[in-house]
Design a protein around this motif. Structure first.
Motif, PDB file in Angstrom:
ATOM      1  N   GLU A  66      -3.560   2.784  -7.091  1.00  0.00           N
ATOM      2  CA  GLU A  66      -3.782   1.973  -5.898  1.00  0.00           C
ATOM      3  C   GLU A  66      -4.917   2.523  -5.026  1.00  0.00           C
ATOM      4  O   GLU A  66      -5.714   1.755  -4.492  1.00  0.00           O
ATOM      5  N   ALA A  82      12.146   5.557  -0.462  1.00  0.00           N
ATOM      6  CA  ALA A  82      10.827   5.082  -0.869  1.00  0.00           C
ATOM      7  C   ALA A  82      10.313   5.911  -2.039  1.00  0.00           C
ATOM      8  O   ALA A  82      10.756   7.042  -2.270  1.00  0.00           O
ATOM      9  N   THR A 104       5.760   4.526  -0.438  1.00  0.00           N
ATOM     10  CA  THR A 104       5.784   3.068  -0.409  1.00  0.00           C
ATOM     11  C   THR A 104       7.188   2.598  -0.765  1.00  0.00           C
ATOM     12  O   THR A 104       7.874   3.224  -1.577  1.00  0.00           O
ATOM     13  N   SER A 162       0.829  -1.200   0.000  1.00  0.00           N
ATOM     14  CA  SER A 162       0.000   0.000   0.000  1.00  0.00           C
ATOM     15  C   SER A 162       0.866   1.255   0.000  1.00  0.00           C
ATOM     16  O   SER A 162       2.025   1.245   0.418  1.00  0.00           O
ATOM     17  N   TRP A 163       0.254   2.339  -0.467  1.00  0.00           N
ATOM     18  CA  TRP A 163       0.806   3.662  -0.244  1.00  0.00           C
ATOM     19  C   TRP A 163       0.368   4.102   1.146  1.00  0.00           C
ATOM     20  O   TRP A 163      -0.807   4.032   1.487  1.00  0.00           O
ATOM     21  N   ILE A 164       1.313   4.554   1.961  1.00  0.00           N
ATOM     22  CA  ILE A 164       1.038   4.919   3.343  1.00  0.00           C
ATOM     23  C   ILE A 164       1.193   6.436   3.506  1.00  0.00           C
ATOM     24  O   ILE A 164       2.200   7.016   3.091  1.00  0.00           O
ATOM     25  N   ASN A 192       7.429  -0.412  -1.984  1.00  0.00           N
ATOM     26  CA  ASN A 192       7.128  -1.456  -2.961  1.00  0.00           C
ATOM     27  C   ASN A 192       7.269  -0.889  -4.367  1.00  0.00           C
ATOM     28  O   ASN A 192       6.551   0.033  -4.751  1.00  0.00           O
ATOM     29  N   MET A 197       6.563   3.666   8.738  1.00  0.00           N
ATOM     30  CA  MET A 197       5.817   2.944   7.709  1.00  0.00           C
ATOM     31  C   MET A 197       5.778   1.490   8.152  1.00  0.00           C
ATOM     32  O   MET A 197       6.720   0.740   7.909  1.00  0.00           O
TER      33      MET A 197
END
Length: 459
Positions: A156, A133, A145, A33-35, A147, A54
């Protein structure tokens, strides 16, 4: 062990209090996820930084000398020592207290003591900058993120969620009013996140005392405060087309909106100073104005753990009601422990007196010592206390209450349901959660027949 149904209508309590479930969440819910981390107003000047989390990863959110924003793991690339111990500050560089490796506020490796001796053939500094990130900034909100495989923020979160987010923090230039307030509760993060998707059902029971003392807005006083030489009440009998509704969005987000059941000769923004209204009008489309106009309350969760509330509240002492906006994170610590990060958000061009009034109203309502928050903390903590034993965890939470047919006459993204006594918002949240957990190998029962225009229902 099945953790519930794929349509989110049944959620087994192992989902909240099982450590193995929590470990899977770290991977596929928060890791994919984007936090949300911070607001640009917290790092307004070059060199400003804050430290945030995070999941279990501590990061530095920094504004570099060229004005760019960077989110970097708070860990030296040499031996992993924590670089920055302060919560916030301003600096041109971060220097490791172990061996002195030094990084710029953009994360680039700038200094290595004794480098010619240690690395006589040279050291590739470009490849040894801080672990950074991906970042995305929308309406001043900084998301990140680690990821590299998932899509961008819009893909997302969904364009629908960003559309609604703009009607809140994007209708003006906002700023965070003071540092975050932090507290730890002994409950699972999903208890708070699901409540903020729009649990209108609990209000008259949980918050009965608060309602009785007049903390929450009074419709007639708000209407009276709005009317002047320019603003004319055109429907005094309260026949406006929208009043209270639930909005469900793709990818697990949901909001509960409350608007004045009155019509006026122009868009109105209760609780805000009128000199701010032109800024709101300039930043919102005609379609977005249909949801922001006359709005006196909204509470929402943007999946997985960003909560937002905007609510017209009383201040007392003859002060007109003010619109309090609270942004928060439900940060998971363990299966039975959650840290809340909570910010007061105000329009930058509001008067200082208005900001102070908003802070007073916030302190006695949604702030972590406020009356509304104390009520909710009691429910969430007691839920955890009652269900961490083997019998309690064997039971299921029920989210099967059906929704009415969604409206089709409003230009809002998502599905819109009149009223507030639904479970469709919870099913939306837990459908997304279940899909991610199922991909990680968790077991679920298949959903029963569903409707609601693509939103999971269990009718």
């Amino acid at each position: 062990m099945k953790l519930g149904t794929t349509d989110g209508s049944i959620v087994n309590r192992h989902s909240f209090f099982d450590d193995e479930v929590f470990a899977k969440e770290a991977e596929v819910v928060f890791g994919l996820s984007w936090i949300f981390l911070a607001h640009e107003s917290e790092i307004a000047a070059p060199g400003d930084y804050v430290t945030r989390l995070m999941g279990d990863n501590e990061v530095i959110v920094s504004r570099a000398e060229d004005g760019t924003v960077h989110v970097m793991l708070n860990s030296c690339m040499h031996r992993g020592v924590k670089l920055c111990a302060a919560d916030m500050g301003n600096t041109s560089h971060f220097r490791c207290g172990y061996h002195g490796w030094t990084y710029g506020n953009d994360g680039r490796l700038r200094g290595v003591p004794q480098a010619p001796v240690l690395y006589p053939e040279g050291i590739d500094r470009k490849s040894r900058g801080l672990k950074e990130a991906r970042t995305d900034i929308r309406y001043g909100l900084i998301f990140a993120t680690f990821n590299g495989e998932i899509g961008d923020l819009e893909a997302e979160y969904g364009a629908e969620a960003l559309w609604h987010l703009q009607t809140l923090v994007g209708k003006a230039e906002y700023e965070f009013y003071g540092p975050p307030v932090r507290a730890v509760g002994e409950f699972n993060w999903k208890s708070g996140a699901e409540n903020w998707t729009g649990d209108g059902y609990h209000g008259e029971v949980t918050h009965r005392t608060v309602l009785g003392v007049g903390l929450v807005f009074d419709t007639e006083s708000i209407v009276e405060d709005l009317i002047d030489d320019d603003v004319v009440l055109t429907a005094p009998d309260g026949n406006a087309s929208t009043s209270q509704n639930q909005v469900t969005l793709p990818k697990g987000s949901a909001l509960h909106n409350v608007q004045l059941p009155h019509s006026f000769n122009q868009p109105v923004f209760p609780g805000y100073e009128k000199h701010l209204w032109p800024e709101f009008l300039a930043n919102l489309t005609d379609e977005q104005l249909t949801v922001a106009d006359r709005r006196v309350a909204v509470v929402g969760t943007f999946f997985p753990n960003l909560g937002i509330v905007e609510d017209v509240l009383t201040v007392g002492d003859g002060v007109p009601p003010v619109n309090v906006m609270n942004l928060r994170l439900w940060r998971p610590v363990s299966s039975g422990e959650t840290e809340i990060w909570s910010w007061l958000v105000v329009p930058k061009r509001a008067s200082q007196q208005w900001k102070e009034n908003a802070q007073r109203a916030f302190a006695r309502s949604f702030n972590l010592g406020g009356m509304l928050e104390l009520d909710d903390f009691h429910n969430w903590n007691s839920n955890a206390q009652a269900n961490q034993g083997p019998v309690g965890m064997s039971l299921n939470n029920d989210y099967t209450a059906p929704a009415v047919e969604p409206r089709t006459d409003l230009p809002w993204p998502g599905s819109i349901y009149d009223g507030f006594l639904h479970d469709v918002e919870f099913r939306t949240f837990y459908t997304e959660w279940a899909a991610r957990m199922k991909n990680a190998g968790a077991e679920f029962a298949e959903a029963e027949a569903s409707s609601d225009e693509g939103d999971p229902s269990h009718e």
